[in-house]
Design an enzyme around this catalytic site. Structure first.
Site, mmCIF file in Angstrom:
data_model
loop_
_atom_site.group_PDB
_atom_site.id
_atom_site.type_symbol
_atom_site.label_atom_id
_atom_site.label_comp_id
_atom_site.label_asym_id
_atom_site.label_seq_id
_atom_site.Cartn_x
_atom_site.Cartn_y
_atom_site.Cartn_z
ATOM 1 N N GLU A 62 0.846 -1.399 -0.084
ATOM 2 C CA GLU A 62 -0.077 -0.049 0.097
ATOM 3 C C GLU A 62 0.964 1.335 -0.228
ATOM 4 O O GLU A 62 1.609 1.629 1.125
ATOM 5 C CB GLU A 62 -0.847 -0.054 1.360
ATOM 6 C CG GLU A 62 -2.004 -1.241 1.205
ATOM 7 C CD GLU A 62 -3.038 -0.856 0.333
ATOM 8 O OE1 GLU A 62 -3.184 0.110 -0.287
ATOM 9 O OE2 GLU A 62 -3.901 -1.811 0.045
ATOM 10 N N CYS A 95 -2.010 9.502 2.413
ATOM 11 C CA CYS A 95 -1.637 8.841 0.992
ATOM 12 C C CYS A 95 -2.600 9.315 0.056
ATOM 13 O O CYS A 95 -2.094 9.424 -0.914
ATOM 14 C CB CYS A 95 -1.514 7.496 1.360
ATOM 15 S SG CYS A 95 -3.056 6.812 1.946
HETATM 16 P P1 NAD Z 1 8.292 4.877 4.847
HETATM 17 O O1 NAD Z 1 8.096 4.014 3.743
HETATM 18 O O2 NAD Z 1 9.343 5.729 5.172
HETATM 19 O O3 NAD Z 1 8.049 3.909 6.198
HETATM 20 C C1 NAD Z 1 7.127 2.817 6.173
HETATM 21 C C2 NAD Z 1 7.631 1.796 7.330
HETATM 22 O O4 NAD Z 1 8.637 1.331 6.552
HETATM 23 C C3 NAD Z 1 8.012 2.274 8.779
HETATM 24 O O5 NAD Z 1 7.631 1.224 9.539
HETATM 25 C C4 NAD Z 1 9.336 2.085 8.465
HETATM 26 O O6 NAD Z 1 10.055 1.829 10.054
HETATM 27 C C5 NAD Z 1 9.866 1.201 7.621
HETATM 28 N N1 NAD Z 1 10.951 1.421 6.502
HETATM 29 C C6 NAD Z 1 11.537 2.682 6.173
HETATM 30 N N2 NAD Z 1 12.465 2.634 5.575
HETATM 31 C C7 NAD Z 1 13.029 1.355 5.531
HETATM 32 C C8 NAD Z 1 14.009 0.500 5.026
HETATM 33 N N3 NAD Z 1 15.055 1.181 4.389
HETATM 34 N N4 NAD Z 1 14.019 -0.908 4.972
HETATM 35 C C9 NAD Z 1 12.857 -1.468 5.684
HETATM 36 N N5 NAD Z 1 11.880 -0.982 6.223
HETATM 37 C C10 NAD Z 1 11.842 0.530 6.273
HETATM 38 O O7 NAD Z 1 6.729 5.569 5.044
HETATM 39 P P2 NAD Z 1 6.269 6.589 5.878
HETATM 40 O O8 NAD Z 1 7.004 7.913 5.868
HETATM 41 O O9 NAD Z 1 6.178 5.892 7.262
HETATM 42 O O10 NAD Z 1 4.712 6.951 5.507
HETATM 43 C C11 NAD Z 1 4.740 7.685 4.292
HETATM 44 C C12 NAD Z 1 4.414 6.998 2.956
HETATM 45 O O11 NAD Z 1 3.291 6.180 3.155
HETATM 46 C C13 NAD Z 1 3.890 8.108 1.981
HETATM 47 O O12 NAD Z 1 4.465 7.794 0.749
HETATM 48 C C14 NAD Z 1 2.378 7.561 1.982
HETATM 49 O O13 NAD Z 1 1.792 8.086 0.631
HETATM 50 C C15 NAD Z 1 2.703 6.301 2.254
HETATM 51 N N6 NAD Z 1 1.220 5.660 2.714
HETATM 52 C C16 NAD Z 1 0.388 4.776 2.010
HETATM 53 C C17 NAD Z 1 -0.704 4.219 2.390
HETATM 54 C C18 NAD Z 1 -1.623 3.440 1.448
HETATM 55 O O14 NAD Z 1 -2.777 2.952 2.050
HETATM 56 N N7 NAD Z 1 -1.338 3.230 0.200
HETATM 57 C C19 NAD Z 1 -1.156 4.774 3.759
HETATM 58 C C20 NAD Z 1 -0.553 5.626 4.360
HETATM 59 C C21 NAD Z 1 0.683 6.025 3.986
#
Ligand code: NAD
Length: 478
Positions: free
Chosen positions: A220, A254
């Site tokens: 997602e 998002c």
């Molecule tokens: P992110 O991708 O930075 O982090 C998400 C999760 O991944 C966190 O738990 C983090 O600890 C982990 N993570 C981060 N870097 C990582 C890596 N290198 N390796 C493994 N795990 C890692 O996202 P965010 O900043 O928490 O959230 C914002 C993003 O999420 C935006 O792009 C937003 O559009 C998206 N989002 C999508 C939805 C959806 O339902 N489609 C909902 C909410 C947010």
């Protein structure tokens, strides 16, 4: 050295939990609808009893207003649970399929078996909703789960840990807190399914790690969800809906409208309507928007700086601030901001904004606007505002997106009969309701043949004259 030892210890603890969950997965494979419904009811009861604690935890993370927490964190999870409780028995029932002529005498059906040990990696922006929502689907499907919440929302993560310990038997649902290192440690394990919500960049890392074990994934993701306004749109209604969904959670959603496409001649009138809507929704108290109890903050300093950088880049390259532009670094406050005179060289049109900045792009003809949408990575959601539903249908048919909404933004998240998710860059796989249940289920094909049928099977050698004739007959008939 000490850090390496600590990490090794954590990894070995994770390995232990993972192995116990593997055993648990086998036990859960046979769980009945009523056993799973009982778990869902416990989840429901816990949330209802602890609503105030949920509000406090989420608010402590980045001052999200209580009413917003109710609507965007608690409400979606409650409807997800109630929907699953109501439909689970039907979802779990094997689905009989038809019998093609060559399978005469057999019985076949699709059986929904739990995929097994699942990993849910959640983002920070709806830290409660986006951890517990997928969990509901996993529990409904009969999977043990490890949840890895975001390191950016420690209060919500602590609440989740307590919540799962109070609801589930040891190890059925585990919450593992931590950042990138812990996340990657978890990703190295051979999970049966990974449900990731986050950015497209990290989505790629997750998918690569999953490929090592050929683990299935639901991704997602995010991206830039455009709003296309046609020349007959009701600008007041449009502005109200865009304001409410763009500045919800301080733009950190998002499916928030990311940028506007509007006919040049309507731009000024639209901006005026937006100003009125923002004032009406957030600026009606004496301390202005910054003093509004209904307006959140940016999650942390690093995201505050990222958004400020997007804004200064746009300023430097000639964008005009039509509204807002103020901020307060001590509070991670950024005012709702509308930009015009934006170009595709600016970061504001290149990156997902994920903050309260709304760039307005003007267009001369509709085909050109549609082309812009089609030239960008496929969005998570696409919003069109017009009174002409025939035109809207045509536009939906000419574009690709995870969701397409006419005359509204973001509300589809609450519709449990619709799949929620993206396409390519904005995601892979779907969630919510039945679609969420399917994400955590293996649709197993079951076929039951009659005993003794080998003797007459034309597919088995030796291919006697009779069998050859039979096959030829079948081929002709097809
Ligand atoms: P992110 O991708 O930075 O982090 C998400 C999760 O991944 C966190 O738990 C983090 O600890 C982990 N993570 C981060 N870097 C990582 C890596 N290198 N390796 C493994 N795990 C890692 O996202 P965010 O900043 O928490 O959230 C914002 C993003 O999420 C935006 O792009 C937003 O559009 C998206 N989002 C999508 C939805 C959806 O339902 N489609 C909902 C909410 C947010």
């Amino acid at each position: 050295m000490q850090q390496t030892q600590e990490l090794e210890l954590i990894d070995s603890r994770l390995e232990d939990i993972f192995l116990i969950q593997k055993q648990q997965a086998i036990k859960l494979r046979n769980s009945t609808a009523s056993q799973r419904i009982a778990l869902l009811k416990r989840l429901l009861e816990w949330i209802n009893k602890n609503q105030e604690d949920i509000r406090k935890a989420v608010h402590a993370d980045y001052q999200k207003p209580y009413p917003e927490i109710d609507v965007t964190e608690i409400f979606p999870v409650l409807i997800e649970i109630n929907h699953a409780i109501k439909h689970l028995e039907h979802w779990m029932k094997p689905k009989k399929v038809g019998t093609p002529l060559i399978f005469l005498g057999t019985k076949a059906y699709v059986q929904y078996e739990p995929k097994g040990v699942s990993l849910i990696i959640a983002p920070w922006n709806y830290a409660f909703n986006l951890a517990v929502g997928p969990l509901v689907s996993a529990v409904a499907a009969g999977c043990p789960v490890i949840i890895k919440p975001s390191e950016m929302t420690p209060h919500t993560s602590a609440l989740l840990r307590r919540m799962m310990a109070e609801i589930f038997d040891t190890h059925t649902v585990e919450v593992i807190e931590g950042g990138v290192e812990i996340s990657q440690m978890l990703l190295s394990k051979p999970f049966d399914h990974i449900f990731f919500t986050g950015s497209p960049a990290v989505g790629k890392i997750v998918m690569k790690a999953a490929a090592e074990h050929l683990t299935s994934v639901t991704l997602e993701l995010g991206g830039k969800s455009p709003v296309l306004i046609l020349d007959d749109a009701d600008l007041k209604d449009t502005a109200d809906k865009i304001t409410a969904t763009k500045f919800l959670n301080c733009g950190q959603t998002c499916i928030a409208p990311d940028y506007i496409l509007i006919p040049e001649r309507l731009k000024d009138a639209f901006v005026e309507e937006m100003k009125k809507s923002i004032e009406k929704m957030y600026g009606s108290n004496k301390n202005g928007i910054e003093g509004s109890k209904d307006y959140s903050r940016i999650v942390n300093e690093s995201h505050f700086k990222r958004i400020q950088h997007i804004l200064s880049d746009a300023n430097l390259k000639g964008a005009k601030i039509e509204f807002g532009g103020n901020s307060n670094g001590q509070e991670n406050y950024i005012e709702p901001t509308i930009l015009s005179h934006v170009t595709w060289e600016m970061k504001v049109l290149q990156e997902e904004i994920f903050g309260p900045i709304l760039p307005v792009v003007t267009y001369d003809n509709l085909d050109g606007a549609i082309m812009i949408v089609n030239q960008q990575p496929k969005p998570l959601a696409f919003y069109v505002f017009s009174k002409n539903y025939k035109k809207i249908n045509a536009i939906f048919n000419e574009t690709s997106s995870g969701a397409a909404l006419a005359n509204d933004c973001a509300v589809h998240f609450l519709h449990r009969e619709l799949p929620f998710g993206g396409v390519n860059n904005s995601g892979l796989g779907k969630s919510h309701g039945h679609f969420g249940f399917l994400a955590f289920s293996n649709e197993k094909a079951v076929l039951k043949q009659r005993v003794g049928s080998a003797a007459v099977n034309p597919l088995f050698p030796p291919f006697t004259l009779v069998k050859k004739k039979l096959v030829k007959g079948i081929l002709k008939w097809l």
